[in-house]
Design a protein around this motif. Structure first.
Motif, PDB file in Angstrom:
ATOM      1  N   UNK A  53      40.537  36.984  38.524  1.00 41.14           N
ATOM      2  CA  UNK A  53      41.808  37.422  39.086  1.00 41.14           C
ATOM      3  C   UNK A  53      42.796  36.283  38.923  1.00 41.14           C
ATOM      4  N   UNK A  54      44.071  36.568  39.168  1.00 38.54           N
ATOM      5  CA  UNK A  54      45.081  35.513  39.077  1.00 38.54           C
ATOM      6  C   UNK A  54      44.748  34.404  40.066  1.00 38.54           C
ATOM      7  N   UNK A  55      44.757  33.187  39.589  1.00 38.33           N
ATOM      8  CA  UNK A  55      44.433  32.018  40.410  1.00 38.33           C
ATOM      9  C   UNK A  55      45.704  31.516  41.083  1.00 38.33           C
ATOM     10  N   UNK A  56      45.654  31.425  42.405  1.00 37.30           N
ATOM     11  CA  UNK A  56      46.799  30.933  43.167  1.00 37.30           C
ATOM     12  C   UNK A  56      46.295  29.861  44.139  1.00 37.30           C
ATOM     13  N   UNK A  57      47.206  29.157  44.817  1.00 36.64           N
ATOM     14  CA  UNK A  57      46.757  28.205  45.842  1.00 36.64           C
ATOM     15  C   UNK A  57      46.015  28.881  47.006  1.00 36.64           C
ATOM     16  N   UNK A  58      46.199  30.176  47.175  1.00 37.17           N
ATOM     17  CA  UNK A  58      45.559  30.895  48.278  1.00 37.17           C
ATOM     18  C   UNK A  58      44.219  31.516  47.912  1.00 37.17           C
ATOM     19  N   UNK A  59      44.003  31.819  46.621  1.00 30.22           N
ATOM     20  CA  UNK A  59      42.752  32.480  46.255  1.00 30.22           C
ATOM     21  C   UNK A  59      42.452  32.368  44.768  1.00 30.22           C
ATOM     22  N   UNK A  60      41.208  32.599  44.447  1.00 26.72           N
ATOM     23  CA  UNK A  60      40.748  32.676  43.059  1.00 26.72           C
ATOM     24  C   UNK A  60      39.392  33.366  43.056  1.00 26.72           C
ATOM     25  N   UNK A  61      39.040  33.968  41.958  1.00 22.60           N
ATOM     26  CA  UNK A  61      37.695  34.492  41.729  1.00 22.60           C
ATOM     27  C   UNK A  61      37.352  34.078  40.307  1.00 22.60           C
ATOM     28  N   UNK A  62      36.325  33.250  40.176  1.00 23.19           N
ATOM     29  CA  UNK A  62      36.033  32.627  38.893  1.00 23.19           C
ATOM     30  C   UNK A  62      34.562  32.853  38.538  1.00 23.19           C
ATOM     31  N   UNK A  63      34.319  33.281  37.316  1.00 22.64           N
ATOM     32  CA  UNK A  63      32.973  33.376  36.766  1.00 22.64           C
ATOM     33  C   UNK A  63      32.716  32.076  36.026  1.00 22.64           C
ATOM     34  N   UNK A  64      31.639  31.376  36.389  1.00 19.56           N
ATOM     35  CA  UNK A  64      31.345  30.074  35.792  1.00 19.56           C
ATOM     36  C   UNK A  64      29.962  30.023  35.185  1.00 19.56           C
ATOM     37  N   UNK A  65      29.879  29.262  34.129  1.00 18.02           N
ATOM     38  CA  UNK A  65      28.602  28.926  33.493  1.00 18.02           C
ATOM     39  C   UNK A  65      28.573  27.405  33.426  1.00 18.02           C
ATOM     40  N   UNK A  66      27.555  26.804  33.988  1.00 19.03           N
ATOM     41  CA  UNK A  66      27.474  25.342  34.033  1.00 19.03           C
ATOM     42  C   UNK A  66      26.121  24.910  33.503  1.00 19.03           C
TER      43      UNK A  66
END
Length: 155
Positions: A53-66
């Motif tokens: 989703x759009x990343x803002x200072x209030x929220x984010x939803x991020x799919x990560x591979x580490x």
């Protein structure tokens, strides 16, 4: 009776909302997310990410591979909620960030954590880290960890 002034005030209030795009539903099939995530280049800490989703200072939803451990971090105003999709890691929460420095507003990063609680998190696990609590991916289990993190303003 409507006056020009009343009409202007109503127009000023309504026009910006008309110009905004209507809210949209975001749907990304699992197969597409997996393909996209594995074709992205890894950064210096062995991480690739997709903003869901759009990343803002209030929220984010991020799919990560580490694929590598990261820096210890503290988000002063955002909480993190993690859901592990695949793989696992040793994840430390609490304690003190060593060699910590502010990298951006409200974001502190450091080499590691002294003290704290170590958790082994793996596929299907969920962990929530409140704003202001240090956390660190200390060790990757196997070749990678794939997870979704939702960030939300808490302080």
């Amino acid at each position: 009776m409507w006056t020009f002034r009343m009409f202007a005030v109503v127009l000023i209030a309504i026009v910006p909302s008309l110009a905004q795009a209507p809210p949209t539903v975001i749907y990304v099939p699992a197969k597409q997310m997996d393909v996209d995530l594995h074709k992205l280049p890894l950064n210096n800490i062995g991480e690739s990410e997709i903003n869901l989703i759009e990343r803002t200072p209030e929220h984010a939803a991020i799919l990560l591979r580490r694929t590598l451990p990261g820096k210890a971090e503290v988000h002063e105003h955002q909480a993190d909620a993690w859901y592990v999709i695949d793989g696992g890691c040793d994840f430390v929460t609490g304690g003190t960030v060593l060699d910590g420095a502010q990298e951006s507003a409200g974001e502190i990063r450091g080499a590691s954590i002294a003290g704290g609680d170590e958790h082994h998190i793996a596929k299907g696990d969920f962990i929530s880290v409140p704003a202001g609590v240090p956390h660190w991916v200390k060790k990757i289990e196997g070749k990678e960890i794939v997870y979704i993190v939702v960030k939300y303003a808490e302080k």
